[in-house]
Design an enzyme around this catalytic site. Structure first.
Site, PDB file in Angstrom:
ATOM      1  N   GLY A   1      37.200  42.686  43.642  1.00 45.54           N
ATOM      2  CA  GLY A   1      37.355  41.254  43.540  1.00 45.54           C
ATOM      3  C   GLY A   1      36.832  40.548  44.774  1.00 45.54           C
ATOM      4  N   SER A   2      37.002  41.174  45.934  1.00 43.47           N
ATOM      5  CA  SER A   2      36.466  40.600  47.169  1.00 43.47           C
ATOM      6  C   SER A   2      34.947  40.525  47.117  1.00 43.47           C
ATOM      7  CB  SER A   2      36.910  41.433  48.369  1.00 43.47           C
ATOM      8  OG  SER A   2      38.321  41.444  48.485  1.00 43.47           O
TER       9      SER A   2
ATOM     10  N   ASP B   1      44.111  36.368  40.319  1.00 41.96           N
ATOM     11  CA  ASP B   1      45.539  36.511  40.002  1.00 41.96           C
ATOM     12  C   ASP B   1      45.922  35.799  38.709  1.00 41.96           C
ATOM     13  OD1 ASP B   1      45.732  37.815  42.397  1.00 41.96           O
ATOM     14  OD2 ASP B   1      46.592  36.129  43.486  1.00 41.96           O
TER      15      ASP B   1
ATOM     16  N   SER C   1      39.604  40.252  39.870  1.00 43.82           N
ATOM     17  CA  SER C   1      39.791  41.550  40.522  1.00 43.82           C
ATOM     18  C   SER C   1      40.435  42.531  39.554  1.00 43.82           C
ATOM     19  CB  SER C   1      40.676  41.400  41.758  1.00 43.82           C
ATOM     20  OG  SER C   1      41.008  42.676  42.286  1.00 43.82           O
TER      21      SER C   1
ATOM     22  N   HIS D   1      46.511  43.876  39.803  1.00 45.30           N
ATOM     23  CA  HIS D   1      46.139  42.739  38.969  1.00 45.30           C
ATOM     24  C   HIS D   1      46.377  42.967  37.479  1.00 45.30           C
ATOM     25  CE1 HIS D   1      44.123  41.676  42.785  1.00 45.30           C
ATOM     26  NE2 HIS D   1      44.496  40.465  42.417  1.00 45.30           N
TER      27      HIS D   1
END
Length: 436
Positions: free
Chosen positions: A86-87, A194, A215, A220
């Site tokens: 996700g980053s 999220d 993510s 998650h």
């Protein structure tokens, strides 16, 4: 024709999962860990991983492409591109807005990007990593999101984009913020990591902005172990994102494919000689942020359970909300008006008159094997990583400071049973009543 050896292995894999699940045992209050987050994996998830391993599909390929199509359809957007986290999805989305073909719209060094101080670092880090200036605004307690008014006050001639998350699955007022962005010619990136299947005004979050990100880390809504995704309704941006993710190459052939454009050796781009192999022509300064088919296979299995996962999160959140209602020491979370959140966790802020500190309550819960987490970085401007970074603050960060000092959250993920939720409630009530 089915492979009997493979079928036998998969059958035994499912049997192994059932046996290990049966051995976990019943919930023992105070002993069995109540995690704040975690993956919920069943026998089909285990079999999906093993099947990909048996077929030696180890790079990005057919499973990844299938997941991208199905996930885009599930979220009602046109294009999805898988990433390794996700980053990385946040990095890729922001980087894709800096490329030359966007012309005057592109983000350039020194441009300002509005975000919130109460955030996870990798929502903000790509802004700094590209020489842009994050402009931090405060959030409301209760929803833990910012407002249109705060963003409007933060606008300057240097403002070029807005990038922030739907906090803990609770949507920020994204329709109004998207309208504001359009009015001022700003890009909007929704960090939806999220908030998968959260709704605002009857529409999924992640569908309002130019980009959204997801993510698949185990905490998650869906998991691939690691992994992420960039989603967009813009075919222009999707093409840029694919190139930036895949080394920056100009070629758009799928994995294992050659010459989709039917002129692989007929290009003359940049200062390269005519006929240079299109598979090795690079139009962007990109990355390799792809995921693997092994991860995508797990994602495909998880995707079939998304509806049940979201329903469980909402059910657990509501039970906590009703069970903790009326405790004077606690400020409980509220859904943003006009929203239907797909909750990530249950956020609690201690009131100023609580009579005890966050550490005392968190330590008490920990002694009962109830896991907690803080609301990410609290106030990013107070974190050591940003001490020497260039940023701007618009207004006061009063609530962000309160969150840094008095806020935490407990879990609502589908792995928690009603018994566990009720034990969290009774434990918090016992502690607060003993400290009146």
């Amino acid at each position: 024709m089915p492979d009997p050896v493979k079928s036998h292995i998969l059958e035994q894999t499912r049997k192994l999962h059932r046996e290990r699940s049966d051995a976990i045992g019943e919930f023992i209050p105070g002993t069995t860990p109540i995690l704040p987050s975690g993956a919920v994996l069943d026998e089909e998830d285990r079999a999906a991983l093993v099947e990909q391993a048996l077929d030696l599909r180890i790079a990005s390929g057919a499973a990844a492409l299938r997941f991208e199509r199905l996930f885009a359809k599930a979220l009602k957007v046109r294009k999805a591109h898988l990433t390794n986290s996700g980053s990385s999805a946040n990095l890729l989305a922001l980087a894709s807005l800096t490329v030359p073909e966007l012309g005057d719209r592109r983000l350039r060094r020194g441009d300002e990007v509005i975000t919130v101080a109460t955030s996870f670092p990798t929502t903000v880090n790509p802004i700094l990593q590209h020489g842009l200036v994050p402009v931090f605004v405060d959030v409301d307690l209760g929803t833990y999101n910012t407002t249109v008014e705060r963003i409007e006050k933060a606008l300057t001639p240097k403002t070029r984009a807005i990038m922030m998350a739907h906090t803990m699955g609770n949507p920020f007022p994204v329709a109004e913020i998207a309208e504001l962005a359009q009015e001022h010619g700003l890009f909007l990136i929704e960090d939806n990591c999220d908030a998968v299947w959260s709704e605002y005004r009857g529409k999924f979050t992640g569908t309002f902005g130019d980009f959204s990100t997801v993510s698949f880390y185990p905490a998650h809504h869906l998991t691939m172990g690691e992994g992420g995704c960039v989603l967009t309704n813009s075919l222009e941006l999707a093409r840029i994102t694919e190139s930036m993710r895949d080394w920056g190459r100009d070629c758009w052939c799928e994995p294992g494919e050659d010459n989709r454009c039917l002129k692989r050796f007929e290009y003359e781009l940049g200062d390269l000689p005519y006929g240079y192999d299109h598979k090795y022509i690079f139009s962007h300064v990109g990355y390799n942020l792809k995921t693997t088919d092994l991860q995508a296979a797990l994602g495909l299995s998880q995707l079939t359970k998304l509806g049940d996962f979201v329903a469980a999160r909402r059910r657990n959140w509501q039970r906590l909300r009703e069970g903790l209602d009326g405790i004077p020491a606690l400020l409980l979370p509220e859904a943003t008006p006009d929203s239907n959140p797909s909750w990530f966790g249950f956020v609690i802020t201690l009131t100023e008159q609580a009579g005890f500190g966050r550490r005392e309550l968190v330590d008490f819960l920990q002694s009962r094997a109830i896991g907690t987490r803080l609301l990410f970085a609290g106030n990013l401007t107070r974190q050591p990583a940003y001490r020497d970074e260039a940023y701007r603050v618009s207004g006061e960060l009063t609530n962000s400071d309160i969150i840094a000092e008095r806020t935490f959250w407990v879990g609502v993920f589908p792995g928690l049973t009603t018994e566990m939720i009720d034990y969290i409630i009774s434990s918090i009530r016992e502690f607060t009543e003993s400290h009146r």
